[in-house]
Design a protein around this motif. Structure first.
Motif, PDB file in Angstrom:
ATOM      1  N   ARG A   1       0.988  -0.924  -0.139  1.00  0.00           N
ATOM      2  CA  ARG A   1       0.143   0.282  -0.240  1.00  0.00           C
ATOM      3  C   ARG A   1       1.116   1.225  -0.397  1.00  0.00           C
ATOM      4  NH1 ARG A   1      -4.952  -0.184   4.063  1.00  0.00           N
ATOM      5  NH2 ARG A   1      -6.315  -1.847   2.759  1.00  0.00           N
TER       6      ARG A   1
ATOM      7  N   GLU B   1      -1.939  -8.048   0.534  1.00  0.00           N
ATOM      8  CA  GLU B   1      -1.852  -6.516   1.133  1.00  0.00           C
ATOM      9  C   GLU B   1      -1.099  -6.178   2.206  1.00  0.00           C
ATOM     10  OE1 GLU B   1      -4.222  -3.004  -0.800  1.00  0.00           O
ATOM     11  OE2 GLU B   1      -5.631  -4.214   0.835  1.00  0.00           O
TER      12      GLU B   1
ATOM     13  N   GLU C   1       1.825  -3.265   4.141  1.00  0.00           N
ATOM     14  CA  GLU C   1       2.022  -1.464   4.583  1.00  0.00           C
ATOM     15  C   GLU C   1       2.673  -1.151   3.780  1.00  0.00           C
ATOM     16  OE1 GLU C   1       0.568   0.587   5.635  1.00  0.00           O
ATOM     17  OE2 GLU C   1      -0.828  -0.327   6.953  1.00  0.00           O
TER      18      GLU C   1
ATOM     19  N   LEU D   1      -4.819  -4.369   7.450  1.00  0.00           N
ATOM     20  CA  LEU D   1      -4.742  -5.051   6.001  1.00  0.00           C
ATOM     21  C   LEU D   1      -5.184  -5.955   5.477  1.00  0.00           C
ATOM     22  CD1 LEU D   1      -0.533  -4.183   6.199  1.00  0.00           C
ATOM     23  CD2 LEU D   1      -2.294  -3.566   4.542  1.00  0.00           C
TER      24      LEU D   1
END
Lengths: 202, 690
Positions: free
Chosen positions: A180, A200, A202, B339
Motif C-alpha cells: 500500500r 496487501e 504496508e 490489511l
C-alpha cells in the motif's frame, strides 16, 4: 451405438446390485490409486531461476486492474545492477522471455534494461525489479515515486520492504502481493475488486 | 415515464446521444469475472461470502460450471448441466419438468434451493420453488453457474437453506458474444436461440438474447391414476435485454429486463401432475461503484409471475390462477479495514404478494414484508489461515387482505397478522496447509421460509373424500408455520494434483433440518368452528411443520486432464437421512438416493470435441397419489438407474459448429420419478459464433 448402449443398460438393470457395488468399488479404488501415486511422487516444483513468462503474464494482466492505465502497448523497464551477477542474469532471462514487441494479455510489450539511476528516462510507467537490489531499495523507491512508476518483481522482499508496488508469482498458484505504501507513493490505485482478492502489506 | 418522454422527447434524445457518444475512459473495475479468472487461473465468485474471491479460497463447498463445460455438455437446459455436480440431485418428471436439490431432500417443487440470475432471485415465492423452464437465460450467454452447497442464508436470505445456485451471465461491457443456434431432435424437438452483445462504445454496451423451444413430452405416465389428457407438448420462450453504462471510471449502472413463458405438464408439490402455463417479467437495476469507503452495490428489482393451472388427478374442472410479484431492494458495501480484515454490510427490503383464485375470494391477496440486515467479517489471520463469519437477521411480517374464501371458516385476516424474526449465520475457517492443499471447516444456519401459499392458500380443491355424496376438500394455508431451520457442519479438503493436471476434493457433512414442512398435512375432518359457515362438512388439508430430520454425507470429486486432448472427472456422493417426523406420512429418508455417482470423459482435437457422461442414481421412493384424496399416499420405489448422455461436435472454420448430442441414451425409456418415464432424446444442433 444406441442399440449397443441399450444392451448394456439391459444387462446392468438385470445385475444392478452387483454393478452398483462394482462401480462404487472401482471409483473408490481409482481415487485411491491416483492419490497414492501422487503421494509417492514428490511434487517438487520445477525451479525457475528468477522469473518466468507466466509471471510476466500475471503481472501484465494485473495492470488492467490499475486505474488510469490505458489499453494497448506498454514498455517495461527492467531494473538491474550491472555489478550483481544474479541481477544481470535475471535481466537477461527477462529479455529472453519477452521478445521484441511480444504480446502479453493482448498488450504489446517491449523491455528496456536500465539501472536504478536510469529509471523513468524511458518514460515508462512500469518497471520490473530484478533480485539482489536490496541495497538500492531506498533509491529505487525514490525513483519510482518521482516518476510515478508501478514497480513489480518476483522478489517479494522488495514488496515487503515497501520498495516495490507489486509482487507476482504464478506457480504453483497465482499469488499477488501489493504494498500500500509503495502504491500510494507512486500514485498507483488498484481496483478494490483486486485488492480484496490479494494480500496487501504496508 | 411515458408522459415525461412524450413531453420532452428532445431531451431524451439528447441524453441518449450524450450517453452513447461520451468520450472514452478507462472502465471501472468492479467485478470483471473474465479478467479476474484469466488473472488467477481459476473461476472467481462472489457467491460464497459476498466478496470477490477465487473459488479455491471460498470457505464453502462450491463448484463452478464454466461456459466451456456448458457447451461441451450438450445439454439443452440448466438442470441437465447440473447433473454432473457432486451433491446435486436432479429429479426429472417430464421433458421440461425438473427439480434440483442439493444434499438430499429433493422433491417436486423443490423448496430448499435458492436460484438466482446475476443476483436476482428466480426462485418463485408463490409455491416456493424454481421452475427451470422460466429462467430467462440462453445457455450460450452464461459465463458460469455457481453452485454453493450447504445453507447460505446469511448472505442470500430465506430459502438458501441447503444450497444456492447463482447463474452469472456474460457482461456486455467486457464480453463479446454473438451466438445463434438451432436444434432439432427426436420427439419433435425444435429450438432456436440468439445472443448478441453490442459494445456501442467504451462506456455503453448491450446484451440481447432470446430463445424458444418446443417438443412432444414423454409419452408414458408412471402413475396410472393420472388422467389421460394431462400431458401437453411443453414449450418455453425467453427474452432478455441487459444494458451497462459506465457512469464514471469507477461506477457502472446496469439495467436488465426479461420476459419468459412456459406451458408444460408439471409435477406439483403434492406429487400429482397439472397443466401449467406461466408468464414472467422482471426489471432489475444495479449500481456498482468503487468508492473511498468500499465497493458499493445497490440493486433494485421486481419480478412478476402469472400462472394458470388446469386439470389434476382429482379431475378438478375449474382452472386456477395466481399472480405473484416480488420487489427487492439491496444496498451493500464491501471494504477492507486495515490489511487483513474485510467487512461487508448489507441492508435489504423485500415485498412479496400473491393473489388469485387460490388465495381466497376475488380481490384477496397474501403479502409479506421482509427487512434484513447482514454483515460479513473476513479475517486473513496469516498467509495460511482465513476466518470468515457472516450473520443476518431477517424480520418478516405477513398479512392477508380481502375476503377469505367463504368455505374457509378457520381463518380470518387477523390470523395472518404475524411477525417472524430469525437469525442466520455462516462461519468458515480455511487452512492452506501447503501450496496444493487446503482444508475447510465450516458451519451454517440456513432458513427456508414457508411460501406465500403455504401461509395463505385458500382453495376448495376438486379432491373428494369417500363415496357419493362426495365431499370437497378445503385446502387452506397455515399462518402459524415456522421456518425450517437447517444447521450444517462440514469438513472439506482440496488437493491439487499436478501429475494429472487436476484436483481432488472431499467433503464430509452433517445437516439437521428442524421444523421440516410438508405441503399438505393429513386430511382431517373440519375442526370445531366449521359449522359456523355453510360448508360444515368440508375436510381440510393444511401444510404443517412435521418435526426434524438429520443427514450425514460425503462427497468425493477427482478431475484431471491428460495428453492435452483428454479431460475427465469422477465424483461420488454418499448420503443417509434419518427422519424424526411427527407425521408418519412424511418421509425424506427413502426419498433421497443413498448414492449418486457421475463420470465424464471428454476429448478434443482440432475441430473435434467429444464428451460422454454417465450418471448413476441408487433407488429411492416417491409419493404416488391416487384419485381418492382420502386414501393413504403410497411411496413407490424408483429403481436405481444409470443414464448416459453425450455430445460429438465438429467446428467448420472458426464460426460454425455441427453437433450431435443425446440424453438418456441407455434405453428407449426409463423410470426416473413418479412423473413421466424419461425417454431417450437425440438432438442435432448447428451453432454459429458470428
Amino acid at each position: 451405438m444406441i442399440v449397443f448402449l441399450s444392451k448394456i443398460s439391459k444387462r446392468m438393470r438385470a445385475r444392478f446390485p452387483a454393478v452398483i457395488k462394482k462401480a462404487a468399488a472401482i471409483t473408490f479404488l481409482g481415487a485411491v490409486v491416483v492419490l497414492s501415486a501422487q503421494l509417492a511422487r514428490a511434487q517438487t516444483a520445477v525451479s525457475s531461476p528468477y522469473v518466468t513468462r507466466k509471471d510476466i503474464q500475471v503481472a501484465v494482466r494485473a495492470f488492467s486492474f490499475v486505474y488510469g492505465v490505458p489499453e494497448g502497448a506498454i514498455q517495461i523497464e527492467v531494473v538491474y545492477d550491472p555489478n550483481i551477477a544474479a541481477s544481470v542474469t535475471e535481466a537477461r532471462e527477462l529479455q529472453g522471455i519477452i521478445g521484441a514487441k511480444d504480446m502479453f494479455a493482448k498488450r504489446q510489450i517491449t523491455v528496456k534494461m536500465v539501472t536504478v539511476a536510469q529509471m523513468g528516462t524511458a518514460d515508462s510507467r512500469f518497471a520490473y525489479i530484478t533480485h539482489g537490489l536490496v541495497k538500492e531499495y531506498p533509491a529505487l523507491a525514490a525513483e519510482a515515486q518521482n516518476h510515478k512508476i508501478l514497480t513489480f518483481s518476483t522478489d517479494f522482499k522488495c514488496v515487503d520492504s515497501q520498495s516495490c508496488v507489486m509482487g507476482v508469482e504464478s506457480e504453483p498458484n497465482v499469488n499477488i502481493e501489493i504494498s500500500r505504501t509503495a502504491a500510494a507513493a507512486s500514485g498507483i490505485e488498484f481496483s478494490q475488486a483486486l485488492e480484496l482478492m490479494v494480500r496487501e502489506v504496508e | 415515464m411515458k408522459r415525461v418522454f412524450f413531453r420532452y422527447p428532445l431531451s431524451f434524445v439528447v441524453l441518449a446521444m450524450a450517453l452513447l457518444c461520451a468520450p472514452l475512459q478507462a472502465r471501472a473495475q468492479t467485478i470483471n469475472y473474465g479478467s479476474l479468472e484469466t488473472l488467477f487461473g481459476e473461476p472467481v465468485t462472489t457467491s460464497a461470502t459476498g466478496k470477490p474471491q477465487r473459488v479455491s479460497d471460498a470457505p464453502v463447498d462450491m463448484y463452478i460450471i464454466t461456459q466451456d463445460d456448458i457447451r461441451r455438455s450438450g445439454a439443452k437446459n440448466i438442470p441437465e448441466i447440473l447433473r454432473g455436480v457432486p451433491g446435486v440431485s436432479v429429479l426429472q418428471s417430464g421433458r421440461n419438468d425438473y427439480d434440483v436439490g442439493i444434499r438430499g431432500y429433493n422433491q417436486s417443487y423443490s423448496p430448499n434451493l435458492l436460484v438466482l440470475v446475476n443476483g436476482r432471485q428466480v426462485y418463485l415465492d408463490d409455491y416456493g420453488y424454481t421452475d427451470w423452464a422460466l429462467i430467462p437465460v440462453q445457455l450460450s450467454e452464461i459465463r458460469q453457474i455457481e453452485v454453493v452447497e450447504g445453507p447460505n442464508t446469511a448472505l442470500f436470505g430465506f430459502n438458501a437453506a441447503t444450497g444456492v445456485i447463482n447463474i452469472v451471465t456474460m457482461n456486455p461491457l467486457y464480453d463479446d458474444v454473438s451466438h445463434a443456434s438451432v436444434s432439432f431432435g427426436t420427439g419433435s424437438y425444435r429450438e432456436a436461440s440468439l445472443v448478441k452483445t453490442f459494445q456501442v462504445n467504451k462506456r455503453f454496451a448491450l446484451r440481447i438474447s432470446g430463445g424458444a423451444s418446443k417438443s412432444n413430452d414423454f409419452g408414458h405416465n408412471v402413475n396410472p391414476a393420472e388422467p389421460a389428457g394431462i400431458v401437453v407438448s411443453p414449450e418455453d420462450h425467453a427474452l432478455n435485454i441487459d444494458g451497462i453504462y459506465q457512469l464514471t471510471p469507477k461506477s457502472q449502472l446496469r439495467i436488465e429486463a426479461s420476459n419468459s413463458g412456459a406451458y408444460q405438464t408439471e409435477m406439483t408439490a403434492f406429487n400429482f401432475q397439472t397443466q401449467a402455463r406461466y408468464v414472467t417479467y422482471s426489471l432489475k437495476t444495479d449500481y456498482e461503484a468503487d468508492t473511498d469507503f468500499g465497493l458499493v452495490k445497490a440493486m433494485v428489482y421486481r419480478n412478476w409471475l402469472d400462472g394458470n393451472y388446469a386439470q389434476d388427478i382429482y379431475s378438478t374442472a375449474a382452472t386456477s390462477d395466481i399472480s405473484n410479484n416480488v420487489s427487492v431492494m439491496q444496498l451493500a458495501d464491501t471494504f477492507k479495514a486495515g490489511l487483513s480484515n474485510t467487512f461487508r454490510v448489507q441492508g435489504e427490503y423485500r415485498h412479496g404478494a400473491v393473489s388469485g383464485t387460490i388465495v381466497g375470494a376475488a380481490g384477496s391477496s397474501m403479502q409479506e414484508d421482509v427487512y434484513a440486515l447482514s454483515g460479513m467479517w473476513g479475517w486473513d489471520i496469516n498467509r495460511n489461515w482465513e476466518l470468515t463469519n457472516s450473520v443476518r437477521l431477517d424480520r418478516l411480517h405477513m398479512g392477508h387482505s380481502g375476503p377469505i374464501d367463504a368455505s374457509d371458516t378457520l381463518l380470518t385476516d387477523a390470523s395472518f397478522d404475524r411477525t417472524i424474526v430469525e437469525p442466520s449465520y455462516n462461519s468458515g475457517l480455511v487452512w492452506k496447509a501447503t501450496p496444493i492443499d487446503s482444508f475447510r471447516l465450516n458451519s451454517g444456519r440456513g432458513l427456508r421460509m414457508a411460501s406465500l401459499l403455504d401461509f395463505g392458500v385458500s382453495f376448495r380443491s376438486g379432491a373428494t373424500i369417500g363415496a357419493a355424496p362426495a365431499v370437497p376438500v378445503l385446502q387452506i394455508g397455515n399462518p402459524n408455520l415456522n421456518p425450517t431451520i437447517v444447521t450444517s457442519y462440514e469438513l472439506g479438503w482440496n488437493h491439487k494434483i499436478k501429475a494429472i493436471k487436476g484436483l481432488f476434493n472431499a467433503d464430509v457433512f452433517t445437516e439437521k433440518m428442524m421444523d421440516a414442512m410438508k405441503p399438505g398435512g393429513p386430511i382431517v375432518a373440519c375442526p370445531a368452528g366449521c359449522g359456523a359457515k355453510p360448508f360444515s362438512n368440508n375436510f381440510v388439508i393444511q401444510p404443517q411443520n412435521v418435526g426434524w430430520s438429520r443427514t450425514y454425507g460425503a462427497e468425493f470429486n477427482l478431475q484431471g486432464k491428460f495428453d492435452e486432448h483428454w479431460r475427465w472427472d469422477v465424483n461420488d456422493t454418499v448420503q443417509r437421512i434419518y427422519d424424526h417426523y411427527t407425521d408418519a406420512t412424511a418421509n425424506t429418508k427413502d426419498a433421497t438416493p443413498v448414492n449418486l455417482t457421475n463420470l465424464h470423459l471428454g476429448w478434443s482435437s482440432g475441430p473435434w470435441e467429444s464428451d460422454a457422461f454417465v450418471y448413476f442414481n441408487t433407488r429411492f421412493k416417491q409419493p404416488q397419489p391416487t384419485a381418492n384424496a382420502a386414501a393413504a399416499v403410497p411411496m413407490v420405489t424408483i429403481p436405481a438407474h444409470v443414464s448416459f448422455s453425450g455430445r460429438v461436435a465438429y467446428t467448420f472454420g472458426d464460426h460454425l459448429t455441427l453437433s450431435l448430442s443425446g440424453q438418456s441414451l441407455q434405453s428407449v425409456r426409463s423410470v426416473t420419478s413418479t412423473g413421466l418415464e424419461t425417454e431417450r432424446r437425440v438432438f442435432v444442433s448447428l451453432d454459429s459464433n458470428f
